[in-house]
Design a protein around this motif. Structure first.
Motif, PDB file in Angstrom:
ATOM      1  N   GLY A  66       5.366   3.597   2.283  1.00 51.65           N
ATOM      2  CA  GLY A  66       4.153   2.792   2.133  1.00 51.65           C
ATOM      3  C   GLY A  66       4.075   2.044   0.823  1.00 51.65           C
ATOM      4  O   GLY A  66       3.310   1.077   0.689  1.00 51.65           O
ATOM      5  N   ASP A  67       4.890   2.444  -0.161  1.00 46.29           N
ATOM      6  CA  ASP A  67       4.869   1.777  -1.460  1.00 46.29           C
ATOM      7  C   ASP A  67       5.640   0.460  -1.455  1.00 46.29           C
ATOM      8  O   ASP A  67       5.625  -0.260  -2.449  1.00 46.29           O
ATOM      9  CB  ASP A  67       5.459   2.704  -2.529  1.00 46.29           C
ATOM     10  N   LEU A  68       6.315   0.137  -0.346  1.00 45.26           N
ATOM     11  CA  LEU A  68       7.088  -1.102  -0.271  1.00 45.26           C
ATOM     12  C   LEU A  68       6.259  -2.288   0.190  1.00 45.26           C
ATOM     13  O   LEU A  68       6.776  -3.399   0.291  1.00 45.26           O
ATOM     14  CB  LEU A  68       8.289  -0.920   0.674  1.00 45.26           C
ATOM     15  N   VAL A  87       6.456   6.206  14.279  1.00 45.40           N
ATOM     16  CA  VAL A  87       6.487   5.812  12.872  1.00 45.40           C
ATOM     17  C   VAL A  87       5.889   6.933  12.025  1.00 45.40           C
ATOM     18  O   VAL A  87       4.802   7.435  12.316  1.00 45.40           O
ATOM     19  CB  VAL A  87       5.701   4.506  12.629  1.00 45.40           C
ATOM     20  N   ILE A  88       6.627   7.316  10.988  1.00 44.24           N
ATOM     21  CA  ILE A  88       6.153   8.321  10.035  1.00 44.24           C
ATOM     22  C   ILE A  88       6.056   7.649   8.677  1.00 44.24           C
ATOM     23  O   ILE A  88       7.025   7.061   8.186  1.00 44.24           O
ATOM     24  CB  ILE A  88       7.094   9.536   9.983  1.00 44.24           C
ATOM     25  N   GLY A  89       4.884   7.709   8.081  1.00 43.96           N
ATOM     26  CA  GLY A  89       4.665   7.054   6.799  1.00 43.96           C
ATOM     27  C   GLY A  89       5.037   7.949   5.630  1.00 43.96           C
ATOM     28  O   GLY A  89       4.649   9.116   5.591  1.00 43.96           O
ATOM     29  N   LEU A  90       5.801   7.392   4.710  1.00 48.20           N
ATOM     30  CA  LEU A  90       6.119   8.097   3.467  1.00 48.20           C
ATOM     31  C   LEU A  90       5.104   7.662   2.422  1.00 48.20           C
ATOM     32  O   LEU A  90       4.983   6.476   2.117  1.00 48.20           O
ATOM     33  CB  LEU A  90       7.537   7.747   3.021  1.00 48.20           C
ATOM     34  N   VAL A  91       4.358   8.628   1.890  1.00 45.48           N
ATOM     35  CA  VAL A  91       3.222   8.315   1.027  1.00 45.48           C
ATOM     36  C   VAL A  91       3.499   8.769  -0.398  1.00 45.48           C
ATOM     37  O   VAL A  91       3.759   9.944  -0.652  1.00 45.48           O
ATOM     38  CB  VAL A  91       1.933   8.998   1.551  1.00 45.48           C
ATOM     39  N   GLY A  92       3.454   7.818  -1.318  1.00 47.65           N
ATOM     40  CA  GLY A  92       3.573   8.140  -2.735  1.00 47.65           C
ATOM     41  C   GLY A  92       2.230   7.964  -3.401  1.00 47.65           C
ATOM     42  O   GLY A  92       1.579   8.921  -3.798  1.00 47.65           O
ATOM     43  N   VAL A  93       1.791   6.712  -3.483  1.00 50.88           N
ATOM     44  CA  VAL A  93       0.464   6.408  -4.025  1.00 50.88           C
ATOM     45  C   VAL A  93      -0.536   6.447  -2.875  1.00 50.88           C
ATOM     46  O   VAL A  93      -0.452   5.656  -1.945  1.00 50.88           O
ATOM     47  CB  VAL A  93       0.459   5.018  -4.688  1.00 50.88           C
ATOM     48  N   GLU A  94      -1.484   7.376  -2.944  1.00 52.17           N
ATOM     49  CA  GLU A  94      -2.429   7.545  -1.836  1.00 52.17           C
ATOM     50  C   GLU A  94      -3.612   6.584  -1.950  1.00 52.17           C
ATOM     51  O   GLU A  94      -4.776   6.994  -1.908  1.00 52.17           O
ATOM     52  CB  GLU A  94      -2.902   8.995  -1.772  1.00 52.17           C
TER      53      GLU A  94
END
Length: 221
Positions: A66-68, A87-94
């Motif tokens: 998601g950070d892209l 689709v699976i979301g990769l979350v860094g900044v929430e």
């Protein structure tokens, strides 16, 4: 009917959309242990190079960082709001905006970065099975909607049969139902086809007699 939950993901293919410098070793290692191959599409000018037409819903899974930002552009089904594959979301900044963007891409599960191996199976299980569940629900709703629309054809066919045969409503309905069973069709579809055939204009190709005379070609008397 209860959905058969998928628990074994062996033979799957994960397309992980992340910057190569930020690959998550734990993600790839765990996916490999689960029998899921891991691939990293190239990112050119901020856009992931993915052939969506070649994706297979029963094999492929998209992991999107998601950070892209707008690295992935998926055509989500406007009715079901589902992408072509899970689709699976990769979350860094929430941040709400980034979470919203992943939801709009059809994400049915999330995985927190940095990825911990113990969380991968749960995320995979939820993401794939939620995708399958929502797909099945959408298909059932579509089927019910089609049959609801078909009920109008049934009513019209019953009225027409009553006029043609003198039967009452119950008798006309029962007759049409027997005919549809004999044709191995849903009653709604059978009635739609029946009305369609009756609505077709008569075929004039077999009419006997000479064609009408055209101006300039009158017969001599």
């Amino acid at each position: 009917m209860t959905l058969q939950l998928l628990q074994n993901f062996k033979g799957g293919r994960a397309l992980v959309v992340m910057e190569r410098s930020s690959r998550e070793c734990a993600l790839e290692t765990t996916l490999t242990k689960l029998g899921v191959s891991c691939h990293y599409p190239s990112i050119v000018d901020g856009h992931a190079q993915i052939d969506f037409a070649a994706l297979q819903a029963d094999r492929d899974i998209l992991f999107i960082d998601g950070d892209l930002g707008d690295a992935v552009a998926i055509e989500v089904n406007p009715a079901s709001r589902l992408p072509p594959v899970p689709v699976i979301g990769l979350v860094g900044v929430e941040a709400p905006s980034r979470l919203k963007a992943l939801v709009n891409l059809g994400a049915t599960s999330f995985l927190r970065k940095p990825v911990h191996g113990g969380a991968v199976y749960t995320s995979l299980f939820m993401g794939i099975n939620q995708f399958l569940l929502r797909s099945e629900m959408h298909e059932r709703v579509q089927s019910l909607e089609e049959r609801r629309r078909g009920r109008r054809a049934v009513l019209r066919a019953v009225v027409q049969r009553m006029r043609d045969t003198g039967l009452d409503e119950d008798g006309a309905y029962a007759q049409l139902r027997r005919e549809s069973m004999g044709a191995r069709q849903y009653l709604e579809l059978y009635c739609e086809n029946l009305l369609s055939r009756r609505a077709k204009p008569p075929d004039d190709t077999d009419r006997i007699g000479a064609p009408p005379l055209q101006r300039g070609h009158q017969r001599a008397i």
